[in-house]
Design a protein around this motif. Structure first.
Motif, PDB file in Angstrom:
ATOM      1  N   LEU A 155      -5.358   1.426 -29.913  1.00 41.38           N
ATOM      2  CA  LEU A 155      -4.464   0.290 -29.699  1.00 41.38           C
ATOM      3  C   LEU A 155      -3.780  -0.155 -30.985  1.00 41.38           C
ATOM      4  N   ALA A 180      -0.268   2.976 -26.423  1.00 45.87           N
ATOM      5  CA  ALA A 180      -1.087   1.933 -25.802  1.00 45.87           C
ATOM      6  C   ALA A 180      -0.484   1.476 -24.485  1.00 45.87           C
ATOM      7  N   ARG A 181       0.825   1.332 -24.455  1.00 46.04           N
ATOM      8  CA  ARG A 181       1.498   0.884 -23.232  1.00 46.04           C
ATOM      9  C   ARG A 181       1.313   1.898 -22.108  1.00 46.04           C
ATOM     10  N   ASP A 233      -2.276  -7.085 -26.797  1.00 44.19           N
ATOM     11  CA  ASP A 233      -1.544  -6.295 -25.808  1.00 44.19           C
ATOM     12  C   ASP A 233      -0.108  -6.789 -25.680  1.00 44.19           C
ATOM     13  N   GLU A 252      -7.527 -10.285 -27.177  1.00 43.48           N
ATOM     14  CA  GLU A 252      -7.156  -9.021 -26.546  1.00 43.48           C
ATOM     15  C   GLU A 252      -5.807  -9.122 -25.835  1.00 43.48           C
ATOM     16  N   SER A 285      -2.941   2.451 -21.483  1.00 44.87           N
ATOM     17  CA  SER A 285      -3.930   1.389 -21.292  1.00 44.87           C
ATOM     18  C   SER A 285      -3.347   0.120 -20.704  1.00 44.87           C
ATOM     19  N   ILE A 286      -2.202  -0.331 -21.211  1.00 41.75           N
ATOM     20  CA  ILE A 286      -1.694  -1.648 -20.820  1.00 41.75           C
ATOM     21  C   ILE A 286      -0.963  -1.597 -19.484  1.00 41.75           C
TER      22      ILE A 286
END
Length: 217
Positions: free
Chosen positions: A146, A125-126, A74, A70, A129-130
């Motif tokens: 993602l 995604a950034r 990321d 994971e 979530s990230i």
């Protein structure tokens, strides 16, 4: 015919051909892209090689390797985001657009338009979530996306194509083959340790692991 150059030689070549601003920026971004390919190649080697290898990783340390997978994913998405960030105070593909000579700008712009579409998943995604915790995503209202391995491949190709277009314009070079880039002391070393550790465990406790199937060609 393939050629091999040291980093200093590459910097000198790019600076001489592209000028004191574009040359160093291109060299740094080229190296950033090469490092992204190393991460990708190592990720595939560790987590995608074969079901039998995944079985061994899950046998050896399932929690650890799940977390690594994971975090690694990321990190690759963030790497793609950094290379394609539109801010003017960072090094990215947009730096090249600002620095290339006028006749080359339309070509670079067309490649960046492709890159923008191909890397949208990484920005999503950034942002959601990230780097930030989107409320709707966190509460399960909005699905979290993602990206996929095909998304990564598409992003890499789009960035590679841009860099090659610029390099070819100035130096008439062949496309770079990133497929064999790896990290010395990386995944191969780790897999060897895992394999020997599991063999030692099997011998100690009388376990038996089925043979790995041949790697897909």
């Amino acid at each position: 015919m393939a050629t091999s150059r040291t980093p200093d030689e590459m910097l000198q070549d790019y600076t001489a051909a592209m000028g004191p601003k574009l040359g160093p920026a291109f060299h740094r971004l080229y190296n950033d892209n090469a490092w992204l390919h190393v991460k990708w190649n190592e990720f595939l080697k560790l987590f995608v090689k074969s079901p039998a290898q995944m079985r061994d990783l899950n046998t050896a340390a399932p929690g650890f390797f799940h977390q690594v997978q994971e975090l690694w994913w990321d990190d690759m998405l963030l790497h793609i985001f950094r290379i394609t960030d539109k801010r003017t105070d960072v090094l990215s593909v947009y730096t090249l657009l600002r620095e290339v000579p006028a006749p080359l700008k339309p070509i670079v712009e067309s490649h960046i338009a492709i890159i923008r579409t191909a890397t949208e998943f990484a920005r999503y995604a950034r942002h959601n979530s990230i780097a930030h915790r989107n409320l709707s995503v966190a509460l399960g209202v909005t699905p979290l996306t993602l990206g996929s391995r095909n998304d990564i491949r598409g992003a890499l190709k789009a960035i590679d194509d841009l860099l090659h277009a610029i390099e070819y314009h100035f130096l008439k070079t062949n496309p770079t083959n990133y497929d064999f880039l790896d990290n010395i002391g990386g995944v191969d070393s780790l897999l060897d340790i895992v394999d020997r550790g599991l063999k030692s465990r099997d011998a100690q406790f009388g376990y038996s692991r089925s043979s790995h199937p041949p790697d897909p060609s």
